[in-house]
Design a protein around this motif. Structure first.
Motif, PDB file in Angstrom:
ATOM      1  N   GLU A  33       0.871  -1.361  -0.054  1.00  0.00           N
ATOM      2  CA  GLU A  33      -0.148  -0.018  -0.111  1.00  0.00           C
ATOM      3  C   GLU A  33       0.887   1.374  -0.030  1.00  0.00           C
ATOM      4  O   GLU A  33       0.377   2.367  -0.065  1.00  0.00           O
ATOM      5  CB  GLU A  33      -0.925   0.097   0.953  1.00  0.00           C
ATOM      6  N   MET A  34       2.157   1.035   0.260  1.00  0.00           N
ATOM      7  CA  MET A  34       2.877   2.479   0.048  1.00  0.00           C
ATOM      8  C   MET A  34       3.014   3.152  -0.898  1.00  0.00           C
ATOM      9  O   MET A  34       3.333   4.297  -1.117  1.00  0.00           O
ATOM     10  CB  MET A  34       4.409   1.987   0.613  1.00  0.00           C
ATOM     11  N   ASP A  35       2.610   2.524  -2.189  1.00  0.00           N
ATOM     12  CA  ASP A  35       2.542   3.543  -3.506  1.00  0.00           C
ATOM     13  C   ASP A  35       1.210   3.598  -3.766  1.00  0.00           C
ATOM     14  O   ASP A  35       0.916   4.078  -5.156  1.00  0.00           O
ATOM     15  CB  ASP A  35       3.457   2.640  -4.552  1.00  0.00           C
ATOM     16  N   ILE A  36       0.141   3.795  -3.008  1.00  0.00           N
ATOM     17  CA  ILE A  36      -1.274   3.986  -3.477  1.00  0.00           C
ATOM     18  C   ILE A  36      -1.351   5.465  -3.184  1.00  0.00           C
ATOM     19  O   ILE A  36      -1.202   6.283  -2.483  1.00  0.00           O
ATOM     20  CB  ILE A  36      -2.254   3.231  -2.454  1.00  0.00           C
ATOM     21  N   GLY A  37      -1.728   6.097  -4.294  1.00  0.00           N
ATOM     22  CA  GLY A  37      -2.119   7.496  -4.241  1.00  0.00           C
ATOM     23  C   GLY A  37      -3.310   7.968  -3.669  1.00  0.00           C
ATOM     24  O   GLY A  37      -4.146   7.077  -3.194  1.00  0.00           O
ATOM     25  N   VAL A  38      -3.558   9.274  -3.503  1.00  0.00           N
ATOM     26  CA  VAL A  38      -4.910   9.755  -2.769  1.00  0.00           C
ATOM     27  C   VAL A  38      -6.092   9.505  -3.665  1.00  0.00           C
ATOM     28  O   VAL A  38      -7.183   9.272  -2.945  1.00  0.00           O
ATOM     29  CB  VAL A  38      -4.688  11.409  -2.693  1.00  0.00           C
TER      30      VAL A  38
END
Length: 140
Positions: free
Chosen positions: A95-100
């Motif tokens: 989940e560290m690369d999930i955007g807004v």
């Protein structure tokens, strides 16, 4: 060097932290998210029942536990003496690369973020006699 084969019997349980529901199954407001409905009030009671049964058969268990970022909460299910689950999949790394805008919108991240997440979980679990499973792509 010789390789020996072994078999592990066990179960994987998906989204196990959502198995216990709030009594009365209340409707959520439009602003609430599914993250607010876990862990349910009877989660550990259910996990203890599962753990007892699997122990009778010397079976291994791994649970998928999304939306939990506090290692102490996960340790409540996978601590060595707890005997609920043997290991968990958590989702902080993926989940560290999930955007807004959600999981289909990217977010820039640094390699140090990955290092921090892995270090946090590995250190905590080693120090507290718990196990977690690390993966980078698909946990299935």
């Amino acid at each position: 060097m010789t390789l020996s084969a072994f078999v592990v019997d066990g179960f994987r349980v998906d989204v196990i932290n959502f198995v216990s529901k709030v009594p009365g199954l209340p409707d959520a407001s439009i602003k609430q998210t599914w993250r607010e409905f876990q862990p349910g009030p009877r989660l550990h009671e259910y996990l203890q029942d599962i753990g007892r049964i699997l122990k009778e058969y010397n079976a291994f268990s791994v649970g998928e536990m999304p939306c939990i970022y506090d290692p102490k909460e996960i340790l409540n299910a996978v601590g060595f003496d707890i005997q609920e689950l043997n290991m968990i999949f958590h989702f902080e790394i993926v989940e560290m690369d999930i955007g807004v805008g959600g999981k289909f919108t990217p977010k820039q991240w640094q390699l140090s973020s990955l290092k921090d997440i892995v270090s946090k979980w590995q250190s905590f679990m080693i120090d507290n006699d718990g196990w977690n499973a690390l993966y980078l792509e698909n946990h299935d």
